[in-house]
Design a protein around this motif. Structure first.
Motif, mmCIF file in Angstrom:
data_model
loop_
_atom_site.group_PDB
_atom_site.id
_atom_site.type_symbol
_atom_site.label_atom_id
_atom_site.label_comp_id
_atom_site.label_asym_id
_atom_site.label_seq_id
_atom_site.Cartn_x
_atom_site.Cartn_y
_atom_site.Cartn_z
ATOM 1 N N TRP A 1 74.918 24.931 67.204
ATOM 2 C CA TRP A 1 76.244 25.113 66.751
ATOM 3 C C TRP A 1 76.570 26.193 66.744
ATOM 4 O O TRP A 1 77.777 27.115 67.107
ATOM 5 N N ASP B 1 79.867 27.412 68.762
ATOM 6 C CA ASP B 1 81.010 27.929 68.383
ATOM 7 C C ASP B 1 81.357 29.159 68.835
ATOM 8 O O ASP B 1 82.763 29.560 69.174
ATOM 9 N N VAL C 1 82.538 14.898 67.597
ATOM 10 C CA VAL C 1 81.960 15.994 66.738
ATOM 11 C C VAL C 1 82.600 17.330 67.206
ATOM 12 O O VAL C 1 82.888 18.148 66.558
ATOM 13 N N VAL C 2 82.304 17.445 68.558
ATOM 14 C CA VAL C 2 82.657 18.872 69.136
ATOM 15 C C VAL C 2 84.245 18.966 69.237
ATOM 16 O O VAL C 2 84.622 20.189 68.762
ATOM 17 N N THR D 1 86.294 17.673 67.355
ATOM 18 C CA THR D 1 86.785 17.852 65.788
ATOM 19 C C THR D 1 86.268 19.471 65.276
ATOM 20 O O THR D 1 87.162 19.811 64.312
ATOM 21 N N ARG D 2 85.377 20.103 65.685
ATOM 22 C CA ARG D 2 84.996 21.383 65.241
ATOM 23 C C ARG D 2 86.118 22.297 64.932
ATOM 24 O O ARG D 2 86.583 22.679 65.974
ATOM 25 N N GLU D 3 85.947 22.658 63.738
ATOM 26 C CA GLU D 3 86.983 23.816 63.306
ATOM 27 C C GLU D 3 86.883 24.986 63.952
ATOM 28 O O GLU D 3 87.637 25.907 63.982
ATOM 29 N N ARG E 1 92.949 25.815 65.160
ATOM 30 C CA ARG E 1 91.470 25.965 64.724
ATOM 31 C C ARG E 1 91.322 27.294 64.015
ATOM 32 O O ARG E 1 91.845 28.261 64.358
#
Length: 337
Positions: A60, A64, A86-87, A89-91, A182
């Protein structure tokens, strides 16, 4: 087209269901020597499958910060659906939403091939399932939307119409896509001088190299070199910035910037944040061409604490314009940690 079904997560990547062939220590060792943006998503998928939290966290960190490179890599197209979800969704993803959208389309095409489906628009729309609605399309600029998502033909006509209305009218229609931008990552700044900037006719560029060696006590990602410009008014510069390790260029950018005549630094960005390994010296360089009389600083520090990161500075043999630890150019680094 039947109802969308969530693909099953298997252990195919590790040589068969139930057969654990990559132990935790080997994962960590591989991570330490090989983790980078192009393979971070594949390693994330595997770390989640085998419940390796340390590997997951390290993946991550790379995804990120270097989200654009990670999402545009071939490795991203190889991940399973659950990891895709999940990727997306990643904030903290540090990239434009249009990059996320295009990555989902590339993954969908690859998934069609894995499932033996024709790569039709209908199938590419079907295989991402609800993950498509996790892309925050309304946070794109109107230009990005019209040049990318609107022309992809993946969206239904009604969806495209409603999104255009959402951009252009006060009475916005409801959308199935997330509307909030995001959060991304907050960059940090490292200033290596104690004194204020000097306005002087003693500092000149003439295309020579200002250079300094940097090291950090933990892995960071250097995104920007802050530079000084003209000390007597607004001026434009052409500049080449580089980051090297053991003489090998890891990143560079040839660009232009305008300084406003104040002693504030002007940010010059690398194309992508550059991964800097723990306790390893790198050479940061800048070669400017433009108005010669510049701000500069003195009373440089050999060590600077920035939050949880300690930076060290040393003189560089590449410097041909008098920058060194105690004074000169490259007063600031902007980084992610």
């Amino acid at each position: 087209m039947g109802k969308w079904k969530e693909p099953k997560l298997t252990k195919k990547l590790y040589g068969g269901a139930g057969k654990r062939q990559l132990p935790a220590k080997a994962c960590v060792h591989f991570l330490e020597t090989s983790l980078e943006a192009k393979n971070a998503c594949v390693l994330l998928s595997q770390s989640r499958l085998f419940e390796e939290p340390k590997l997951t966290q390290c993946c991550w960190e790379v995804i990120d910060v270097q989200a654009e490179m990670a999402l545009r890599s071939k490795g991203f197209c190889k991940i399973d659906w659950q990891t895709l979800e999940v990727v997306v969704t990643r904030e903290a993803l540090n990239t434009k939403e249009v990059v996320v959208f295009e990555a989902v389309l590339n993954w969908a095409e690859a998934e069609c091939k894995r499932q033996g489906l024709p790569t039709t628009l209908r199938n590419k729309r079907h295989v991402p399932g609800p993950a498509l609605y996790l892309v925050r399309i309304p946070t794109m600029t109107l230009e990005e939307f019209t040049n990318s998502a609107a022309q992809s033909d993946i969206l239904m006509l009604e969806e495209t119409y409603n999104i255009i209305l959402w951009y252009t009218t006060a009475n916005k229609p409801p959308l199935d896509f997330l509307l909030t931008k995001r959060g991304g990552l907050a960059p940090q700044r490292c200033h290596r001088f104690q004194s204020s900037a000097y306005c002087s006719n003693q500092w000149r560029y003439r295309g020579r190299c200002d250079s300094i060696q940097i090291a950090a006590d933990r892995k960071v990602f250097v995104a920007v070199l802050g530079l000084y410009g003209f000390s007597s008014g607004k001026a434009e510069y052409s500049v080449k910035i580089e980051l090297k390790r053991l003489g090998v260029v890891l990143a560079q950018n040839l660009t232009r910037f305008v300084s406003d005549g104040s002693s504030s630094t002007s940010p010059v960005w690398f194309e992508h944040p550059v991964q800097v390994e723990q306790d390893t010296f790198y050479t940061a360089s800048a070669m400017l061409d433009g108005s010669e009389l510049s701000y500069f600083r003195q009373e440089g520090l050999t060590e600077v604490q920035c939050g949880k990161v300690a930076f060290q500075f040393q003189c560089s043999s590449d410097s041909t314009n008098s920058s060194w630890v105690q004074g000169g150019q490259i007063p600031e680094l902007i980084f992610y940690a």
